[in-house]
Design a protein around this motif. Structure first.
Motif, PDB file in Angstrom:
ATOM      1  N   MET A   1      -0.906 -16.562 -20.621  1.00  0.00           N
ATOM      2  CA  MET A   1      -0.019 -15.651 -20.452  1.00  0.00           C
ATOM      3  C   MET A   1      -0.601 -14.209 -21.471  1.00  0.00           C
ATOM      4  N   GLU A   2      -1.230 -14.658 -22.377  1.00  0.00           N
ATOM      5  CA  GLU A   2      -1.619 -13.762 -23.366  1.00  0.00           C
ATOM      6  C   GLU A   2      -2.696 -12.521 -22.778  1.00  0.00           C
ATOM      7  N   ASN A   3      -3.360 -13.063 -21.713  1.00  0.00           N
ATOM      8  CA  ASN A   3      -4.224 -12.102 -21.078  1.00  0.00           C
ATOM      9  C   ASN A   3      -3.481 -10.900 -20.051  1.00  0.00           C
ATOM     10  N   LEU A   4      -2.359 -11.559 -19.723  1.00  0.00           N
ATOM     11  CA  LEU A   4      -1.597 -10.517 -18.952  1.00  0.00           C
ATOM     12  C   LEU A   4      -1.214  -9.818 -19.586  1.00  0.00           C
ATOM     13  N   ASN A   5      -0.641  -9.970 -20.880  1.00  0.00           N
ATOM     14  CA  ASN A   5      -0.257  -8.755 -21.878  1.00  0.00           C
ATOM     15  C   ASN A   5      -1.240  -8.163 -22.241  1.00  0.00           C
ATOM     16  N   THR A   6      -2.453  -8.469 -22.413  1.00  0.00           N
ATOM     17  CA  THR A   6      -3.467  -7.708 -23.181  1.00  0.00           C
ATOM     18  C   THR A   6      -4.028  -6.881 -22.052  1.00  0.00           C
ATOM     19  N   TYR A   7      -4.302  -7.253 -20.767  1.00  0.00           N
ATOM     20  CA  TYR A   7      -4.526  -6.633 -19.736  1.00  0.00           C
ATOM     21  C   TYR A   7      -3.660  -5.946 -18.707  1.00  0.00           C
ATOM     22  N   ILE A   8      -2.493  -5.725 -19.093  1.00  0.00           N
ATOM     23  CA  ILE A   8      -1.423  -5.250 -18.113  1.00  0.00           C
ATOM     24  C   ILE A   8      -1.836  -3.917 -17.422  1.00  0.00           C
ATOM     25  N   THR A   9      -2.353  -2.924 -18.155  1.00  0.00           N
ATOM     26  CA  THR A   9      -2.724  -1.816 -17.482  1.00  0.00           C
ATOM     27  C   THR A   9      -4.044  -1.974 -16.394  1.00  0.00           C
ATOM     28  N   GLU A  10      -4.805  -2.810 -16.602  1.00  0.00           N
ATOM     29  CA  GLU A  10      -5.654  -3.082 -15.754  1.00  0.00           C
ATOM     30  C   GLU A  10      -5.188  -3.769 -14.546  1.00  0.00           C
ATOM     31  N   ILE A  11      -4.311  -4.597 -14.635  1.00  0.00           N
ATOM     32  CA  ILE A  11      -3.724  -5.188 -13.767  1.00  0.00           C
ATOM     33  C   ILE A  11      -3.036  -4.546 -12.644  1.00  0.00           C
ATOM     34  N   LEU A  12      -2.018  -3.605 -13.346  1.00  0.00           N
ATOM     35  CA  LEU A  12      -1.435  -2.802 -12.661  1.00  0.00           C
ATOM     36  C   LEU A  12      -2.159  -1.834 -11.906  1.00  0.00           C
ATOM     37  N   ILE A  13      -3.351  -1.409 -12.388  1.00  0.00           N
ATOM     38  CA  ILE A  13      -4.224  -0.558 -11.362  1.00  0.00           C
ATOM     39  C   ILE A  13      -4.801  -1.326 -10.421  1.00  0.00           C
ATOM     40  N   LEU A  14      -5.211  -2.587 -10.541  1.00  0.00           N
ATOM     41  CA  LEU A  14      -5.531  -3.541  -9.769  1.00  0.00           C
ATOM     42  C   LEU A  14      -4.796  -3.547  -8.469  1.00  0.00           C
ATOM     43  N   LEU A  15      -3.440  -3.761  -9.035  1.00  0.00           N
ATOM     44  CA  LEU A  15      -2.539  -4.049  -7.962  1.00  0.00           C
ATOM     45  C   LEU A  15      -2.177  -2.632  -7.035  1.00  0.00           C
ATOM     46  N   PHE A  16      -2.376  -1.527  -7.676  1.00  0.00           N
ATOM     47  CA  PHE A  16      -2.474  -0.379  -6.945  1.00  0.00           C
ATOM     48  C   PHE A  16      -3.271  -0.169  -6.111  1.00  0.00           C
ATOM     49  N   ILE A  17      -4.478  -0.755  -6.559  1.00  0.00           N
ATOM     50  CA  ILE A  17      -5.790  -0.676  -5.371  1.00  0.00           C
ATOM     51  C   ILE A  17      -5.495  -1.710  -4.454  1.00  0.00           C
ATOM     52  N   LEU A  18      -4.985  -2.864  -4.678  1.00  0.00           N
ATOM     53  CA  LEU A  18      -4.852  -4.109  -3.702  1.00  0.00           C
ATOM     54  C   LEU A  18      -3.774  -3.371  -2.680  1.00  0.00           C
ATOM     55  N   ILE A  19      -2.753  -2.961  -3.161  1.00  0.00           N
ATOM     56  CA  ILE A  19      -1.754  -2.567  -2.191  1.00  0.00           C
ATOM     57  C   ILE A  19      -2.522  -1.222  -1.218  1.00  0.00           C
ATOM     58  N   THR A  20      -2.935  -0.424  -1.869  1.00  0.00           N
ATOM     59  CA  THR A  20      -3.230   0.805  -1.109  1.00  0.00           C
ATOM     60  C   THR A  20      -4.468   0.323  -0.223  1.00  0.00           C
ATOM     61  N   PHE A  21      -5.719  -0.289  -0.505  1.00  0.00           N
ATOM     62  CA  PHE A  21      -6.757  -0.511   0.286  1.00  0.00           C
ATOM     63  C   PHE A  21      -6.655  -1.721   1.050  1.00  0.00           C
ATOM     64  N   LEU A  22      -5.760  -2.673   0.888  1.00  0.00           N
ATOM     65  CA  LEU A  22      -5.641  -3.717   1.712  1.00  0.00           C
ATOM     66  C   LEU A  22      -4.710  -3.437   3.033  1.00  0.00           C
ATOM     67  N   GLN A  23      -3.794  -2.830   2.535  1.00  0.00           N
ATOM     68  CA  GLN A  23      -2.709  -2.304   3.549  1.00  0.00           C
ATOM     69  C   GLN A  23      -3.449  -1.505   4.371  1.00  0.00           C
ATOM     70  N   SER A  24      -4.161  -0.340   4.095  1.00  0.00           N
ATOM     71  CA  SER A  24      -4.770   0.531   4.866  1.00  0.00           C
ATOM     72  C   SER A  24      -5.759  -0.266   5.620  1.00  0.00           C
ATOM     73  N   GLY A  25      -6.640  -1.050   5.350  1.00  0.00           N
ATOM     74  CA  GLY A  25      -7.664  -1.860   6.299  1.00  0.00           C
ATOM     75  C   GLY A  25      -6.815  -2.724   7.200  1.00  0.00           C
ATOM     76  N   VAL A  26      -5.596  -3.466   6.613  1.00  0.00           N
ATOM     77  CA  VAL A  26      -4.716  -4.093   7.574  1.00  0.00           C
ATOM     78  C   VAL A  26      -4.444  -3.523   8.787  1.00  0.00           C
TER      79      VAL A  26
END
Length: 131
Positions: free
Chosen positions: A1-26
């Motif tokens: 759980m420590e990494n979740l807090n440490t890398y929260i900004t990176e994870i949120l950016i990757l969630l944005f990328i995931l939603i944007t690109f995977l939805q577009s591809g689908v």
């Protein structure tokens, strides 16, 4: 759980990328004819007119790969703090957006090209943070 807090900004950016690109591809997979039909008209007066299905296919594959890399990047960030796959997802997302920007500029859709700016800023921030 420590990494979740440490890398929260990176994870949120990757969630944005995931939603944007995977939805577009689908979306491209689910409505191939609608997407290619609209884009054939969009590029009808350009040198890209005859290449629309090929271009859509290439973008589709890259978008799905970006989405899958984003999932893997989130997992590796949380599990062991490794940002390598997240960085790769962010870089490939930027390259994809540059390809889309090129197409919008060729089609003289300057408003459409401008809308890509916000997406590019988020993705380039991901490159910067995970590099």
């Amino acid at each position: 759980m420590e990494n979740l807090n440490t890398y929260i900004t990176e994870i949120l950016i990757l969630l944005f990328i995931l939603i944007t690109f995977l939805q577009s591809g689908v979306d491209k997979m689910m409505d191939w004819s609608g997407n290619t039909g609209w884009l054939k008209e969009h590029f009808s007066k350009t040198f890209l007119a005859g290449m629309v299905p090929l271009m859509v296919g290439i973008i589709l594959v890259i978008e799905v790969v970006v989405g899958l890399l984003a999932i893997a990047g989130i997992y590796t960030l949380i599990s062991n703090g490794d940002s390598g796959l997240g960085l790769l997802a962010s870089i490939l997302a930027c390259v994809t957006l540059l390809m889309l920007l090129f197409g919008q500029r060729v089609a003289k859709d300057y408003a459409g090209a401008f809308t890509l700016t916000g997406y590019f800023i988020v993705c380039i921030l991901g490159v910067w943070m995970m590099n």
